[in-house]
Design a protein around this motif. Structure first.
Motif, PDB file in Angstrom:
ATOM      1  N   ASP A 215       0.865  -1.174   0.000  1.00  8.24           N
ATOM      2  CA  ASP A 215       0.000   0.000   0.000  1.00  8.24           C
ATOM      3  C   ASP A 215       0.904   1.227   0.000  1.00  8.24           C
ATOM      4  O   ASP A 215       1.643   1.466   0.960  1.00  8.24           O
ATOM      5  CB  ASP A 215      -0.893  -0.015   1.243  1.00  8.24           C
ATOM      6  CG  ASP A 215      -1.882   1.140   1.288  1.00  8.24           C
ATOM      7  OD1 ASP A 215      -1.659   2.159   0.608  1.00  8.24           O
ATOM      8  OD2 ASP A 215      -2.882   1.030   2.021  1.00  8.24           O
TER       9      ASP A 215
ATOM     10  N   THR B 237       0.447   4.209   0.514  1.00 13.04           N
ATOM     11  CA  THR B 237       0.187   5.246   1.517  1.00 13.04           C
ATOM     12  C   THR B 237       0.876   4.946   2.845  1.00 13.04           C
ATOM     13  O   THR B 237       0.864   5.789   3.745  1.00 13.04           O
ATOM     14  CB  THR B 237      -1.329   5.402   1.767  1.00 13.04           C
ATOM     15  OG1 THR B 237      -1.833   4.236   2.433  1.00 13.04           O
ATOM     16  CG2 THR B 237      -2.093   5.615   0.473  1.00 13.04           C
TER      17      THR B 237
ATOM     18  N   CYS C 279     -11.154   8.945  -8.387  1.00 13.73           N
ATOM     19  CA  CYS C 279     -12.130   8.887  -7.297  1.00 13.73           C
ATOM     20  C   CYS C 279     -13.490   9.347  -7.810  1.00 13.73           C
ATOM     21  O   CYS C 279     -13.579  10.012  -8.833  1.00 13.73           O
ATOM     22  CB  CYS C 279     -11.678   9.781  -6.144  1.00 13.73           C
ATOM     23  SG  CYS C 279     -11.694  11.540  -6.534  1.00 13.73           S
TER      24      CYS C 279
ATOM     25  N   GLU D 202     -14.290  11.926   3.296  1.00 11.54           N
ATOM     26  CA  GLU D 202     -13.651  10.617   3.174  1.00 11.54           C
ATOM     27  C   GLU D 202     -12.960  10.459   1.820  1.00 11.54           C
ATOM     28  O   GLU D 202     -11.843   9.937   1.737  1.00 11.54           O
ATOM     29  CB  GLU D 202     -14.681   9.504   3.375  1.00 11.54           C
ATOM     30  CG  GLU D 202     -15.226   9.381   4.794  1.00 11.54           C
ATOM     31  CD  GLU D 202     -16.239  10.472   5.139  1.00 11.54           C
ATOM     32  OE1 GLU D 202     -16.468  10.671   6.352  1.00 11.54           O
ATOM     33  OE2 GLU D 202     -16.777  11.116   4.205  1.00 11.54           O
ATOM     34  N   SER D 203     -13.638  10.892   0.734  1.00  7.91           N
ATOM     35  CA  SER D 203     -13.024  10.775  -0.582  1.00  7.91           C
ATOM     36  C   SER D 203     -11.825  11.706  -0.702  1.00  7.91           C
ATOM     37  O   SER D 203     -10.825  11.381  -1.344  1.00  7.91           O
ATOM     38  CB  SER D 203     -14.040  11.065  -1.694  1.00  7.91           C
ATOM     39  OG  SER D 203     -14.429  12.421  -1.708  1.00  7.91           O
ATOM     40  N   TRP D 204     -11.913  12.881  -0.071  1.00  8.26           N
ATOM     41  CA  TRP D 204     -10.773  13.801  -0.065  1.00  8.26           C
ATOM     42  C   TRP D 204      -9.558  13.145   0.601  1.00  8.26           C
ATOM     43  O   TRP D 204      -8.463  13.117   0.040  1.00  8.26           O
ATOM     44  CB  TRP D 204     -11.141  15.093   0.666  1.00  8.26           C
ATOM     45  CG  TRP D 204      -9.975  16.024   0.857  1.00  8.26           C
ATOM     46  CD1 TRP D 204      -9.064  16.007   1.867  1.00  8.26           C
ATOM     47  CD2 TRP D 204      -9.585  17.084  -0.022  1.00  8.26           C
ATOM     48  NE1 TRP D 204      -8.131  16.998   1.685  1.00  8.26           N
ATOM     49  CE2 TRP D 204      -8.430  17.678   0.534  1.00  8.26           C
ATOM     50  CE3 TRP D 204     -10.123  17.611  -1.197  1.00  8.26           C
ATOM     51  CZ2 TRP D 204      -7.781  18.757  -0.056  1.00  8.26           C
ATOM     52  CZ3 TRP D 204      -9.473  18.684  -1.793  1.00  8.26           C
ATOM     53  CH2 TRP D 204      -8.321  19.248  -1.235  1.00  8.26           C
ATOM     54  N   ASP D 205      -9.761  12.598   1.816  1.00  2.00           N
ATOM     55  CA  ASP D 205      -8.651  12.001   2.560  1.00  2.00           C
ATOM     56  C   ASP D 205      -8.053  10.816   1.808  1.00  2.00           C
ATOM     57  O   ASP D 205      -6.824  10.671   1.728  1.00  2.00           O
ATOM     58  CB  ASP D 205      -9.125  11.553   3.943  1.00  2.00           C
ATOM     59  CG  ASP D 205      -9.400  12.721   4.879  1.00  2.00           C
ATOM     60  OD1 ASP D 205      -8.937  13.840   4.581  1.00  2.00           O
ATOM     61  OD2 ASP D 205     -10.077  12.516   5.903  1.00  2.00           O
ATOM     62  N   ARG D 206      -8.898   9.954   1.270  1.00  2.00           N
ATOM     63  CA  ARG D 206      -8.411   8.764   0.574  1.00  2.00           C
ATOM     64  C   ARG D 206      -7.657   9.156  -0.695  1.00  2.00           C
ATOM     65  O   ARG D 206      -6.575   8.630  -0.977  1.00  2.00           O
ATOM     66  CB  ARG D 206      -9.581   7.838   0.228  1.00  2.00           C
ATOM     67  CG  ARG D 206      -9.190   6.601  -0.572  1.00  2.00           C
ATOM     68  CD  ARG D 206      -8.196   5.737   0.155  1.00  2.00           C
ATOM     69  NE  ARG D 206      -7.854   4.544  -0.607  1.00  2.00           N
ATOM     70  CZ  ARG D 206      -6.786   3.798  -0.361  1.00  2.00           C
ATOM     71  NH1 ARG D 206      -5.964   4.100   0.631  1.00  2.00           N
ATOM     72  NH2 ARG D 206      -6.537   2.729  -1.098  1.00  2.00           N
ATOM     73  N   THR D 207      -8.204  10.078  -1.461  1.00  2.00           N
ATOM     74  CA  THR D 207      -7.581  10.463  -2.728  1.00  2.00           C
ATOM     75  C   THR D 207      -6.246  11.151  -2.512  1.00  2.00           C
ATOM     76  O   THR D 207      -5.257  10.836  -3.181  1.00  2.00           O
ATOM     77  CB  THR D 207      -8.521  11.388  -3.528  1.00  2.00           C
ATOM     78  OG1 THR D 207      -9.778  10.736  -3.706  1.00  2.00           O
ATOM     79  CG2 THR D 207      -7.943  11.705  -4.900  1.00  2.00           C
TER      80      THR D 207
ATOM     81  N   SER E 131      -4.393  10.828   0.088  1.00  2.00           N
ATOM     82  CA  SER E 131      -3.493   9.854   0.692  1.00  2.00           C
ATOM     83  C   SER E 131      -2.801   9.012  -0.375  1.00  2.00           C
ATOM     84  O   SER E 131      -1.583   8.825  -0.344  1.00  2.00           O
ATOM     85  CB  SER E 131      -4.268   8.946   1.656  1.00  2.00           C
ATOM     86  OG  SER E 131      -3.415   8.000   2.253  1.00  2.00           O
ATOM     87  N   VAL E 132      -3.569   8.503  -1.340  1.00  2.00           N
ATOM     88  CA  VAL E 132      -2.985   7.661  -2.391  1.00  2.00           C
ATOM     89  C   VAL E 132      -2.191   8.501  -3.388  1.00  2.00           C
ATOM     90  O   VAL E 132      -1.020   8.233  -3.665  1.00  2.00           O
ATOM     91  CB  VAL E 132      -4.077   6.858  -3.121  1.00  2.00           C
ATOM     92  CG1 VAL E 132      -3.477   6.102  -4.301  1.00  2.00           C
ATOM     93  CG2 VAL E 132      -4.756   5.889  -2.167  1.00  2.00           C
TER      94      VAL E 132
ATOM     95  N   SER F 215      -5.176  16.572  -5.878  1.00  2.00           N
ATOM     96  CA  SER F 215      -4.096  15.582  -5.764  1.00  2.00           C
ATOM     97  C   SER F 215      -3.188  15.613  -6.978  1.00  2.00           C
ATOM     98  O   SER F 215      -1.972  15.397  -6.867  1.00  2.00           O
ATOM     99  CB  SER F 215      -4.681  14.177  -5.561  1.00  2.00           C
ATOM    100  OG  SER F 215      -5.252  13.662  -6.745  1.00  2.00           O
TER     101      SER F 215
END
Length: 273
Positions: free
Chosen positions: A64, A66, A95, A102-107, A109-110, A156
């Motif tokens: 992963d 991240t 995304c 949640e989508s902000w943090d995940r996107t 992050s990756v 991102s």
């Protein structure tokens, strides 16, 4: 088996653009370390089989991107199994357009943190080796212009542009070039669900917001090349950036969907794109 041109580590290589890049660099003569998430092992095995059929060495390194320790371990394992690291390409992910926290943090992050960690540990290894190298990031046309209702992804990909330029300045003294490619619409498994029977983009399915759909369609209508791009189109750009011939290009952001005029500087990083 022919002499290797070097060792390339490709993240996100189980499918789509990452897979296309891995296969192209293998054909170019690189031995290849394949990375993706652990739940994509079967797809990675299939790519590895194709690379072995080309007479190249290959290893699979699930991780992963991240997670700091996993990225460091991935780079260390590539060096242990293949003997070093000369090229590192960093893929990202798309995304949904709905911009939840949640989508902000995940996107981010990756696409941003993950890219930073991959740049960092690839650079550390290349500096230690003392033979230069190539770091190649995945931005997007969304890293050049804002896309409505897709703020996490757009932010991102702008981050990749800044990261690439900063890393190019820092790493040039070690003979390491850092560039990024910026795809438009590419026909991957993710994109296929948005194509109609004729192979054209189904904007009703791709963009569910009427005003955003109208705006995006007005852009798409002005793209000179009308067909959807293929992963091989991106892989050919990466092939050049990974080559010795690209030694005088760094800090460049290379759009591959020409919504506006663009130029690519070949000036040792004097003017970064």
């Amino acid at each position: 088996m022919s002499i290797s041109k070097g060792i390339a580590l490709i993240t996100g290589s189980a499918q789509g653009i990452g897979r296309g890049i891995a296969l192209r660099l293998a054909r170019d003569g690189f031995n290849v370390a394949l990375n993706d998430l652990p739940n994509k092992d079967a797809k990675l095995e299939a790519v590895a089989t194709e690379i072995e059929s080309l007479g190249r060495q290959v290893c699979i390194l699930p991780a992963d991107v991240t997670v700091d320790k996993q990225v460091k371990g991935m780079v260390d394992d590539a060096v242990t199994k293949l003997g070093g690291l000369d090229v590192s390409t960093i893929d990202g992910f798309s995304c949904p357009p709905l911009a939840t926290v949640e989508s902000w943090d995940r996107t981010l992050s990756v696409n941003a943190r993950g890219a930073y960690l991959c740049y960092k540990y690839a650079a550390i290894q290349m500096i230690e080796q003392g033979r230069g190298g190539r770091i190649i990031g995945a931005s997007s046309i969304a890293g050049k212009m804002g896309f409505a209702h897709n703020s996490p992804y757009t932010a991102s990909k702008f981050a990749i542009r800044g990261l690439t330029q900063a890393a190019a300045v820092e790493l040039g003294q070690y003979g390491i070039t850092v560039n990024a490619y910026a795809p438009g619409a590419i026909q991957t498994d993710m994109m296929k669900i948005t194509l109609d029977e004729s192979g054209n983009v189904n904007y009703e399915q791709l963009i569910d917001n009427a005003s955003s759909r109208k705006w995006f369609m007005s852009l798409a209508e002005n793209v000179p090349i009308k067909h959807i791009g293929q992963p091989e189109d991106i892989a050919s750009i990466v092939s050049y950036l990974a080559s010795k011939e690209a030694h005088f290009m760094t800090g460049q952001f290379m759009p591959l969907l020409r919504l506006s005029p663009a130029h690519i500087s070949v000036d040792g990083g004097m003017r970064m794109g």
